[in-house]
Design a protein around this motif. Sequence first.
Motif, PDB file in Angstrom:
ATOM      1  N   ALA A 282      26.563  20.363 -43.191  1.00 52.10           N
ATOM      2  CA  ALA A 282      26.136  21.353 -42.205  1.00 52.10           C
ATOM      3  C   ALA A 282      25.376  22.504 -42.859  1.00 52.10           C
ATOM      4  CB  ALA A 282      27.352  21.885 -41.452  1.00 52.10           C
ATOM      5  N   SER A 283      25.833  22.938 -44.022  1.00 60.11           N
ATOM      6  CA  SER A 283      25.171  24.054 -44.704  1.00 60.11           C
ATOM      7  C   SER A 283      23.757  23.676 -45.135  1.00 60.11           C
ATOM      8  CB  SER A 283      25.993  24.495 -45.915  1.00 60.11           C
ATOM      9  OG  SER A 283      27.288  24.908 -45.533  1.00 60.11           O
ATOM     10  N   VAL A 284      23.614  22.522 -45.768  1.00 62.77           N
ATOM     11  CA  VAL A 284      22.306  22.093 -46.262  1.00 62.77           C
ATOM     12  C   VAL A 284      21.335  21.853 -45.106  1.00 62.77           C
ATOM     13  CG1 VAL A 284      21.091  20.243 -47.471  1.00 62.77           C
ATOM     14  CG2 VAL A 284      23.237  21.132 -48.396  1.00 62.77           C
ATOM     15  N   CYS A 285      21.829  21.255 -44.034  1.00 62.72           N
ATOM     16  CA  CYS A 285      20.954  20.909 -42.919  1.00 62.72           C
ATOM     17  C   CYS A 285      20.600  22.115 -42.048  1.00 62.72           C
ATOM     18  CB  CYS A 285      21.601  19.833 -42.049  1.00 62.72           C
ATOM     19  SG  CYS A 285      21.760  18.216 -42.837  1.00 62.72           S
ATOM     20  N   TRP A 286      21.523  23.051 -41.900  1.00 65.35           N
ATOM     21  CA  TRP A 286      21.364  24.091 -40.896  1.00 65.35           C
ATOM     22  C   TRP A 286      20.934  25.453 -41.426  1.00 65.35           C
ATOM     23  CZ3 TRP A 286      20.985  24.695 -35.818  1.00 65.35           C
ATOM     24  CH2 TRP A 286      21.248  23.593 -35.001  1.00 65.35           C
ATOM     25  N   LEU A 287      21.397  25.851 -42.593  1.00 61.75           N
ATOM     26  CA  LEU A 287      21.119  27.212 -43.047  1.00 61.75           C
ATOM     27  C   LEU A 287      19.622  27.542 -43.114  1.00 61.75           C
ATOM     28  CD1 LEU A 287      23.816  28.042 -45.755  1.00 61.75           C
ATOM     29  CD2 LEU A 287      23.494  29.084 -43.501  1.00 61.75           C
ATOM     30  N   PRO A 288      18.748  26.658 -43.614  1.00 63.17           N
ATOM     31  CA  PRO A 288      17.318  27.023 -43.632  1.00 63.17           C
ATOM     32  C   PRO A 288      16.767  27.348 -42.248  1.00 63.17           C
ATOM     33  CG  PRO A 288      17.715  25.111 -45.028  1.00 63.17           C
ATOM     34  CD  PRO A 288      18.982  25.345 -44.270  1.00 63.17           C
ATOM     35  N   LEU A 289      17.153  26.572 -41.235  1.00 66.93           N
ATOM     36  CA  LEU A 289      16.674  26.831 -39.886  1.00 66.93           C
ATOM     37  C   LEU A 289      17.236  28.139 -39.342  1.00 66.93           C
ATOM     38  CD1 LEU A 289      15.177  25.914 -37.318  1.00 66.93           C
ATOM     39  CD2 LEU A 289      17.259  24.676 -36.661  1.00 66.93           C
ATOM     40  N   LEU A 290      18.522  28.390 -39.545  1.00 66.39           N
ATOM     41  CA  LEU A 290      19.143  29.609 -39.044  1.00 66.39           C
ATOM     42  C   LEU A 290      18.550  30.851 -39.708  1.00 66.39           C
ATOM     43  CD1 LEU A 290      22.863  28.410 -38.998  1.00 66.39           C
ATOM     44  CD2 LEU A 290      21.319  28.616 -37.040  1.00 66.39           C
ATOM     45  N   ILE A 291      18.309  30.770 -41.013  1.00 69.78           N
ATOM     46  CA  ILE A 291      17.715  31.901 -41.730  1.00 69.78           C
ATOM     47  C   ILE A 291      16.289  32.147 -41.246  1.00 69.78           C
ATOM     48  CG2 ILE A 291      16.933  32.693 -43.999  1.00 69.78           C
ATOM     49  CD1 ILE A 291      19.367  31.230 -45.188  1.00 69.78           C
ATOM     50  N   LEU A 292      15.531  31.079 -41.023  1.00 64.00           N
ATOM     51  CA  LEU A 292      14.162  31.228 -40.529  1.00 64.00           C
ATOM     52  C   LEU A 292      14.145  31.913 -39.163  1.00 64.00           C
ATOM     53  CD1 LEU A 292      11.091  30.594 -40.616  1.00 64.00           C
ATOM     54  CD2 LEU A 292      11.643  28.423 -39.482  1.00 64.00           C
ATOM     55  N   ILE A 293      15.032  31.500 -38.268  1.00 65.32           N
ATOM     56  CA  ILE A 293      15.074  32.103 -36.935  1.00 65.32           C
ATOM     57  C   ILE A 293      15.395  33.586 -37.021  1.00 65.32           C
ATOM     58  CG2 ILE A 293      16.355  32.127 -34.754  1.00 65.32           C
ATOM     59  CD1 ILE A 293      16.635  29.090 -35.033  1.00 65.32           C
ATOM     60  N   ALA A 294      16.415  33.947 -37.825  1.00 69.02           N
ATOM     61  CA  ALA A 294      16.791  35.358 -37.960  1.00 69.02           C
ATOM     62  C   ALA A 294      15.664  36.174 -38.587  1.00 69.02           C
ATOM     63  CB  ALA A 294      18.063  35.468 -38.794  1.00 69.02           C
ATOM     64  N   GLN A 295      15.037  35.661 -39.639  1.00 70.87           N
ATOM     65  CA  GLN A 295      13.953  36.391 -40.289  1.00 70.87           C
ATOM     66  C   GLN A 295      12.779  36.600 -39.349  1.00 70.87           C
ATOM     67  OE1 GLN A 295      13.102  34.048 -43.808  1.00 70.87           O
ATOM     68  NE2 GLN A 295      14.355  35.390 -45.107  1.00 70.87           N
ATOM     69  N   GLN A 309       2.572  34.225 -28.219  1.00 75.68           N
ATOM     70  CA  GLN A 309       2.310  33.316 -29.325  1.00 75.68           C
ATOM     71  C   GLN A 309       3.073  33.762 -30.562  1.00 75.68           C
ATOM     72  OE1 GLN A 309      -1.885  32.954 -30.033  1.00 75.68           O
ATOM     73  NE2 GLN A 309      -2.238  31.668 -28.241  1.00 75.68           N
ATOM     74  N   ILE A 310       3.352  32.799 -31.440  1.00 76.96           N
ATOM     75  CA  ILE A 310       3.880  33.083 -32.767  1.00 76.96           C
ATOM     76  C   ILE A 310       2.911  32.502 -33.786  1.00 76.96           C
ATOM     77  CG2 ILE A 310       6.278  33.119 -31.989  1.00 76.96           C
ATOM     78  CD1 ILE A 310       6.624  30.328 -33.050  1.00 76.96           C
ATOM     79  N   SER A 311       3.034  32.918 -35.016  1.00 77.91           N
ATOM     80  CA  SER A 311       2.074  32.488 -36.032  1.00 77.91           C
ATOM     81  C   SER A 311       2.184  30.988 -36.277  1.00 77.91           C
ATOM     82  CB  SER A 311       2.305  33.243 -37.336  1.00 77.91           C
ATOM     83  OG  SER A 311       3.529  32.857 -37.931  1.00 77.91           O
ATOM     84  N   ARG A 312       1.069  30.396 -36.663  1.00 74.22           N
ATOM     85  CA  ARG A 312       1.050  28.958 -36.932  1.00 74.22           C
ATOM     86  C   ARG A 312       1.952  28.598 -38.101  1.00 74.22           C
ATOM     87  NH1 ARG A 312      -2.328  25.719 -34.912  1.00 74.22           N
ATOM     88  NH2 ARG A 312      -1.513  26.844 -33.132  1.00 74.22           N
ATOM     89  N   GLU A 313       2.036  29.473 -39.110  1.00 74.36           N
ATOM     90  CA  GLU A 313       2.925  29.211 -40.244  1.00 74.36           C
ATOM     91  C   GLU A 313       4.378  29.147 -39.790  1.00 74.36           C
ATOM     92  OE1 GLU A 313       4.148  31.145 -44.589  1.00 74.36           O
ATOM     93  OE2 GLU A 313       2.697  32.145 -43.286  1.00 74.36           O
ATOM     94  N   THR A 314       4.766  30.076 -38.907  1.00 72.43           N
ATOM     95  CA  THR A 314       6.131  30.058 -38.386  1.00 72.43           C
ATOM     96  C   THR A 314       6.389  28.796 -37.581  1.00 72.43           C
ATOM     97  OG1 THR A 314       6.191  32.479 -38.297  1.00 72.43           O
ATOM     98  CG2 THR A 314       7.796  31.292 -36.958  1.00 72.43           C
ATOM     99  N   GLU A 315       5.411  28.380 -36.785  1.00 78.22           N
ATOM    100  CA  GLU A 315       5.559  27.149 -35.996  1.00 78.22           C
ATOM    101  C   GLU A 315       5.793  25.943 -36.904  1.00 78.22           C
ATOM    102  OE1 GLU A 315       2.917  27.732 -31.987  1.00 78.22           O
ATOM    103  OE2 GLU A 315       1.850  27.268 -33.826  1.00 78.22           O
ATOM    104  N   LYS A 316       5.021  25.856 -37.974  1.00 76.99           N
ATOM    105  CA  LYS A 316       5.155  24.711 -38.880  1.00 76.99           C
ATOM    106  C   LYS A 316       6.482  24.748 -39.628  1.00 76.99           C
ATOM    107  CE  LYS A 316       0.212  23.893 -39.574  1.00 76.99           C
ATOM    108  NZ  LYS A 316      -0.912  23.811 -40.554  1.00 76.99           N
ATOM    109  N   ASN A 317       6.899  25.941 -40.071  1.00 78.38           N
ATOM    110  CA  ASN A 317       8.188  26.040 -40.757  1.00 78.38           C
ATOM    111  C   ASN A 317       9.340  25.693 -39.828  1.00 78.38           C
ATOM    112  OD1 ASN A 317       7.060  26.817 -43.209  1.00 78.38           O
ATOM    113  ND2 ASN A 317       7.149  28.999 -42.720  1.00 78.38           N
ATOM    114  N   LEU A 318       9.246  26.133 -38.569  1.00 77.29           N
ATOM    115  CA  LEU A 318      10.269  25.792 -37.593  1.00 77.29           C
ATOM    116  C   LEU A 318      10.356  24.285 -37.409  1.00 77.29           C
ATOM    117  CD1 LEU A 318      12.319  26.887 -35.495  1.00 77.29           C
ATOM    118  CD2 LEU A 318      10.445  26.875 -33.832  1.00 77.29           C
TER     119      LEU A 318
END
Length: 379
Positions: A282-295, A309-318
């Motif tokens: 759960a940590s490996v799979c989820w933490l990157p996504l959760l941190i990205l959303i909060a940031q 709209q949100i930035s294209r870089e954010t869209e791709k990282n999401l």
Amino acid sequence: MWAGTDALLATEPGNASGPAATAATATAASHQGRPLGSCFRGANGTESHGGEIASPWFSTAFGLLGLGSNLVAFCALVGSSRRMHSRSRSSFLVFLCGLVATDFMGLLVTFSVVVPYHFLRFDWGRVDPGCHLCGFLGFAMVFFGHCPLLLSATMAAERFLGIYRPFAHSVRMSKRRAWSLVSAVWAVGFALAALPLLGLGEYTLQYPGSWCFLTLLHDPRNVAFSLLFALLGMFCVGISFLLNTVSMVALCRLYHGAESAQRRRDSEVEMMVQLVGIMVVASVCWLPLLILIAQTVLQDPPNGLAPGQISRETEKNLLIWLRVATWNQILDPWVYILFRRAVLRRIYPSFKPRASIISLYPVINPSLRRKLTQQSVLP
């Protein structure tokens, strides 16, 4: 969690179902007098995206692998639960059954949207102008995504009490109470996923225009919901890590202490190994996504972005980190399948049953002692 999202989050070159098609559909729909719902507001509909491609057969294989893995694990869990007389182990198996059932249903529900989309390539604006399907998919992804994290934290708390308060845990934690806790976790996940449907945040189409999720815009409602989603998930991961670490330290001390021959710990070690495996996945799979959303929602938006709209870089990282998170529902059942006692004994041959935990507490009431001893006997 989410079935075949790798395949869902993709468009083909020339395909008319990407963000550009969404904008075109919005124009066509407005000409036809059919206003589109709010889920289309966040779509950056200026260009098509042919690079994010995944075969529909990969989507099918991904979903079938996840469904098959969870079904095998669920059948094994049901069989083990029927043969188990230990109340502590039985309650832990109930939580595992709840986790596997959640992952299985998440795969099944989202798979029912992924496969038709990939093979039919339907246009969201024409099929779902009122955003009902998009809202359903967003709800399912939040609900089936967050419930495994909540269950992991609940299981960590259950094992913590099972190690530090074994008698109280054995008396109070019945199968019925364990299922009540699983139901409570589902209720919390349902309440969280329903917030956008009640006005807090929105579920919108995401890059590349083929899936729906929470919206990373900087208006107060979307910021509040995104932060709630991310912080609750990180809290579950953090509390799981803390409780599992404390439980593992205590278990290692008991296992290597002077009284190690008096207390049976093969079942306890098995449960902790499985729980730590679930936590790591759960940590490996989820933490990157959760941190990205909060940031994303806490930082100021880049200059030059149009409203909605949100930035294209954010869209791709999401998109990237969501794909990583989709592996959680496939890896969860394999934690149980691979880390059972039968497998652990092959790796560690001295992993054998020991005497009952009750022998550590000789002053206990004889009748309760006999009762708990019977409940702690393995089949």
